[in-house]
Scaffold this motif. Sequence first.
Motif, PDB file in Angstrom:
ATOM      1  N   ASP A  64      31.160  44.256  22.470  1.00  0.00           N
ATOM      2  CA  ASP A  64      31.212  43.666  21.131  1.00  0.00           C
ATOM      3  C   ASP A  64      31.720  42.235  21.134  1.00  0.00           C
ATOM      4  N   ARG A  65      31.813  41.619  22.312  1.00  0.00           N
ATOM      5  CA  ARG A  65      32.266  40.223  22.359  1.00  0.00           C
ATOM      6  C   ARG A  65      31.375  39.297  21.520  1.00  0.00           C
ATOM      7  N   PRO A  66      30.035  39.442  21.562  1.00  0.00           N
ATOM      8  CA  PRO A  66      29.204  38.570  20.714  1.00  0.00           C
ATOM      9  C   PRO A  66      29.558  38.678  19.224  1.00  0.00           C
ATOM     10  N   LYS A  67      29.918  39.880  18.778  1.00  0.00           N
ATOM     11  CA  LYS A  67      30.301  40.039  17.371  1.00  0.00           C
ATOM     12  C   LYS A  67      31.641  39.363  17.094  1.00  0.00           C
ATOM     13  N   ALA A  68      32.553  39.412  18.065  1.00  0.00           N
ATOM     14  CA  ALA A  68      33.832  38.725  17.901  1.00  0.00           C
ATOM     15  C   ALA A  68      33.629  37.214  17.810  1.00  0.00           C
ATOM     16  N   ALA A  69      32.753  36.696  18.666  1.00  0.00           N
ATOM     17  CA  ALA A  69      32.469  35.258  18.630  1.00  0.00           C
ATOM     18  C   ALA A  69      31.789  34.870  17.321  1.00  0.00           C
ATOM     19  N   ALA A  70      30.863  35.723  16.863  1.00  0.00           N
ATOM     20  CA  ALA A  70      30.176  35.450  15.598  1.00  0.00           C
ATOM     21  C   ALA A  70      31.149  35.494  14.427  1.00  0.00           C
ATOM     22  N   ALA A  75      34.131  32.721  10.296  1.00  0.00           N
ATOM     23  CA  ALA A  75      35.432  32.489   9.660  1.00  0.00           C
ATOM     24  C   ALA A  75      35.690  30.998   9.507  1.00  0.00           C
ATOM     25  N   PHE A  76      35.291  30.215  10.496  1.00  0.00           N
ATOM     26  CA  PHE A  76      35.488  28.769  10.430  1.00  0.00           C
ATOM     27  C   PHE A  76      34.563  28.124   9.397  1.00  0.00           C
ATOM     28  N   ARG A  77      33.428  28.749   9.144  1.00  0.00           N
ATOM     29  CA  ARG A  77      32.500  28.214   8.133  1.00  0.00           C
ATOM     30  C   ARG A  77      32.995  28.492   6.715  1.00  0.00           C
ATOM     31  N   VAL A  78      33.464  29.722   6.482  1.00  0.00           N
ATOM     32  CA  VAL A  78      33.808  30.103   5.111  1.00  0.00           C
ATOM     33  C   VAL A  78      35.271  29.833   4.766  1.00  0.00           C
ATOM     34  N   GLY A  79      36.174  29.921   5.773  1.00  0.00           N
ATOM     35  CA  GLY A  79      37.592  29.755   5.490  1.00  0.00           C
ATOM     36  C   GLY A  79      37.944  28.404   4.887  1.00  0.00           C
ATOM     37  N   PRO A  80      37.697  27.300   5.604  1.00  0.00           N
ATOM     38  CA  PRO A  80      38.007  25.988   5.037  1.00  0.00           C
ATOM     39  C   PRO A  80      37.282  25.709   3.725  1.00  0.00           C
ATOM     40  N   ALA A  81      36.086  26.256   3.552  1.00  0.00           N
ATOM     41  CA  ALA A  81      35.365  26.065   2.293  1.00  0.00           C
ATOM     42  C   ALA A  81      36.115  26.699   1.130  1.00  0.00           C
ATOM     43  N   CYS A  82      36.856  27.777   1.410  1.00  0.00           N
ATOM     44  CA  CYS A  82      37.673  28.426   0.377  1.00  0.00           C
ATOM     45  C   CYS A  82      39.058  27.811   0.266  1.00  0.00           C
ATOM     46  N   LEU A 150      29.811  43.882  10.731  1.00  0.00           N
ATOM     47  CA  LEU A 150      29.383  42.559  11.172  1.00  0.00           C
ATOM     48  C   LEU A 150      27.969  42.554  11.722  1.00  0.00           C
ATOM     49  N   SER A 151      27.213  43.624  11.469  1.00  0.00           N
ATOM     50  CA  SER A 151      25.904  43.772  12.091  1.00  0.00           C
ATOM     51  C   SER A 151      24.746  43.238  11.255  1.00  0.00           C
ATOM     52  N   ASN A 152      25.010  42.887   9.996  1.00  0.00           N
ATOM     53  CA  ASN A 152      23.942  42.399   9.125  1.00  0.00           C
ATOM     54  C   ASN A 152      24.070  40.885   8.964  1.00  0.00           C
ATOM     55  N   PRO A 153      23.216  40.098   9.633  1.00  0.00           N
ATOM     56  CA  PRO A 153      23.326  38.635   9.558  1.00  0.00           C
ATOM     57  C   PRO A 153      23.216  38.098   8.136  1.00  0.00           C
TER      58      PRO A 153
END
Length: 279
Positions: A64-70, A75-82, A150-153
Amino acid sequence: GVQVPGEVVPVTGRQLPSIRLILNNGPIEVDRSRSNFDRITRSRFVVSSADIGNDYTVICEVADRPKAAAFMEAAFRVGPACGINIGSSGTIIELTSGRAESYINAINNTNSRIVVCIMATDSKDKYDAIKKHCCIQRPIPSQVILKRTLSNPARMLSVVTKIVMQMNAKMGGELWGVHIPMQKVMYVGIDTYHDSGSARSVGGIVASMNNSLTKFYHRTTWQPSRQELISQMDVVMTDLLRMFKEKNTDYPDRILVFRDGVGDGQLLAVKEIEIRSIK
């Protein structure tokens, strides 16, 4: 012999006013017809952000490492935006086993301020073991996520927004407040927990520390088994007031106490013991 009318009887009811949320960029009226916060979670809305940065650890199985990276990228995309300070370079710990013990060992070996555990399966026992460990043995804020979440893009950003908001709140950040008419009030909640397998009970007392009711301070006390009344209320209340003054430079004008767990037969005892101790 009972007859039921065929028509509904109209009655006049009270209509509550719309709820006003206090956001970083000003107050907003909640749209009751939509009953969701989708349009609020945009444009740096949070009142205050916890300092998460890159000081968080994502724990997952190797596959599940790819899901952790995703997750970290989202989080970096949505966090600062909020308005939430979270980076994209947190630490990832990979597990060769999905057992609860593996997660617990990884939690013990991290110095991050918050941990995010991605579980492959929905196991209540594993979830409970992780949460218990993070609350008692290794006190640290924790967030547990199921892999399928985290499986639904298409829904990734929406899901991660809600997760990051929870992380911010757990680390002391303020998402939003509500309009409180009375100012300089300390709201206090009191209850007692009884464990049938323990020789002692635990009293819990929590108090608001600001006017928007987004900051709180709490104390716990040990009680004799099955004792409902807080025997050290004077000591606890003194500490709550000291902390309130430290946060606000002055004492509250009013104290409103919400007392749970006592029956009608104990009200006099509450008045004679707890209220007297508070005064």
